[in-house]
Enzyme design. Structure first.
Site, PDB file in Angstrom:
ATOM      1  CG  ASP A 192       6.021   5.230   6.726  1.00  0.00           C
ATOM      2  OD1 ASP A 192       5.540   5.715   5.713  1.00  0.00           O
ATOM      3  OD2 ASP A 192       5.269   4.397   7.316  1.00  0.00           O
TER       4      ASP A 192
ATOM      5  CB  THR B 240      -0.886   0.149   1.359  1.00  0.00           C
ATOM      6  OG1 THR B 240      -1.777  -1.052   1.458  1.00  0.00           O
ATOM      7  CG2 THR B 240      -2.009   1.080   1.288  1.00  0.00           C
TER       8      THR B 240
ATOM      9  CE  LYS C 265       5.000  -2.311   5.098  1.00  0.00           C
ATOM     10  NZ  LYS C 265       4.758  -1.104   4.382  1.00  0.00           N
TER      11      LYS C 265
ATOM     12  N   GLY D 193       2.546   4.245   7.721  1.00  0.00           N
ATOM     13  CA  GLY D 193       1.994   5.591   7.339  1.00  0.00           C
ATOM     14  C   GLY D 193       0.622   5.729   6.676  1.00  0.00           C
ATOM     15  N   GLY D 194       0.416   4.457   5.882  1.00  0.00           N
ATOM     16  CA  GLY D 194      -0.797   4.576   5.183  1.00  0.00           C
ATOM     17  C   GLY D 194      -2.040   3.826   5.987  1.00  0.00           C
TER      18      GLY D 194
ATOM     19  CD  GLU E  89       1.308  -1.698   4.687  1.00  0.00           C
ATOM     20  OE1 GLU E  89       1.243  -0.959   3.647  1.00  0.00           O
ATOM     21  OE2 GLU E  89       1.953  -1.770   5.528  1.00  0.00           O
TER      22      GLU E  89
HETATM   23  C1  5RP Z   1       1.401   2.081   4.312  1.00  0.00           C
HETATM   24  C2  5RP Z   1       2.806   1.878   4.417  1.00  0.00           C
HETATM   25  C3  5RP Z   1       3.561   2.416   3.258  1.00  0.00           C
HETATM   26  O1  5RP Z   1       4.207   1.298   2.586  1.00  0.00           O
HETATM   27  C4  5RP Z   1       4.402   3.673   3.486  1.00  0.00           C
HETATM   28  O2  5RP Z   1       3.539   4.331   4.438  1.00  0.00           O
HETATM   29  C5  5RP Z   1       5.176   4.237   2.378  1.00  0.00           C
HETATM   30  O3  5RP Z   1       4.380   4.693   1.939  1.00  0.00           O
HETATM   31  P1  5RP Z   1       4.861   5.609   0.560  1.00  0.00           P
HETATM   32  O4  5RP Z   1       5.181   4.543  -0.530  1.00  0.00           O
HETATM   33  O5  5RP Z   1       3.388   6.406   0.099  1.00  0.00           O
HETATM   34  O6  5RP Z   1       5.848   6.350   0.755  1.00  0.00           O
HETATM   35  O7  5RP Z   1       3.417   1.221   5.267  1.00  0.00           O
HETATM   36  O8  5RP Z   1       0.629   1.469   5.305  1.00  0.00           O
END
Ligand code: 5RP
Length: 222
Positions: A84, A28, A94, A96-97, A103
């Site tokens: 992240d 994601t 990880k 951030g989303g 995951e």
């Molecule tokens: C989502 C994650 C993403 O892999 C992480 O936030 C990196 O995101 P991006 O590719 O937008 O920088 O762990 O839960």
């Protein structure tokens, strides 16, 4: 190359790890979105995907890529996802989303984990990016107190996860021993998942840089 162009380049480079005729695990985030775009170009040569979040599922299906439930799958050779933060030892933060739990589950099932990042994600020590912790809502206060006891400052995120849980983003942690911290946070009653990926870290790392994509295998990074 901008950070976005670096993400696109790593997403495209990750196609090298996709096995013909097999399923691929899809993570994601914005870097993975570039991977999904690239995957659409070879969709007739793969069996389909297992996804770690509703947004990735929607995006895969919009490209005509079949998405399977993890419970239907016998063999998942590879999982491709962003991070992240990632250290030279391939420990990652990880979530951030907000998709950290799914995951971590898909990563646990896959034979191999390929992490795709732009070079801003590469750090010597984790902790500058707030550490996401998914919690059962009724345990939110108890978990926040325990995280404060570990030296962090938890902040409730304004979202519910795909699993209808809360997320606490923990600021101010200095993560010298990510494996020990992953275990300690996992032990707090009410924690569903901590966004530290150390017990199951990445096997391969693709880093987008202004000079192109560099690839590393676990424990070989210099
Ligand atoms: C989502 C994650 C993403 O892999 C992480 O936030 C990196 O995101 P991006 O590719 O937008 O920088 O762990 O839960």
């Amino acid at each position: 190359m901008s950070a976005d162009e670096q993400k696109r380049a790593t997403g495209e480079a990750a196609l090298d790890y996709v096995e013909p005729g097999k399923l691929v695990g899809v993570g994601t985030g914005s870097t993975v979105n570039y991977f999904i775009e690239a995957l659409a170009g070879i969709k007739d040569r793969i069996a389909g995907a297992v996804s770690s979040s509703q947004p990735s599922t929607d995006r895969l299906r919009a490209h005509g890529i079949p998405v399977y439930e993890l419970t239907e799958v016998d063999d998942l050779p590879v999982y491709i996802d962003g991070a992240d933060e990632i250290t030279p030892g391939f420990a990652m933060t990880k979530g951030g989303g907000g998709a950290l739990t799914r995951e971590k589950i898909v990563a646990a099932v896959a034979d191999s984990f390929v992490c795709i990042v732009d070079e801003s994600k590469c750090v010597e020590q984790l902790g500058a990016f707030p550490l996401p912790v998914e919690v059962i809502p009724m345990a939110r206060r108890h978990v926040a107190d325990a995280l404060a006891g570990l030296g962090g400052e938890p902040v409730l995120r304004e979202m519910r996860t795909d699993n209808d849980n809360d997320i606490l983003d923990v600021h101010g942690l200095s993560i010298a021993n990510p494996q020990a911290l992953e275990s300690a946070i996992n032990d707090i009653a009410g924690v569903v998942t901590v966004g530290l990926f150390t017990h199951r870290g990445a096997d391969h790392l693709l880093v987008g840089s202004p000079n192109g994509v560099r690839s590393y295998h676990a424990n070989e990074r210099t």
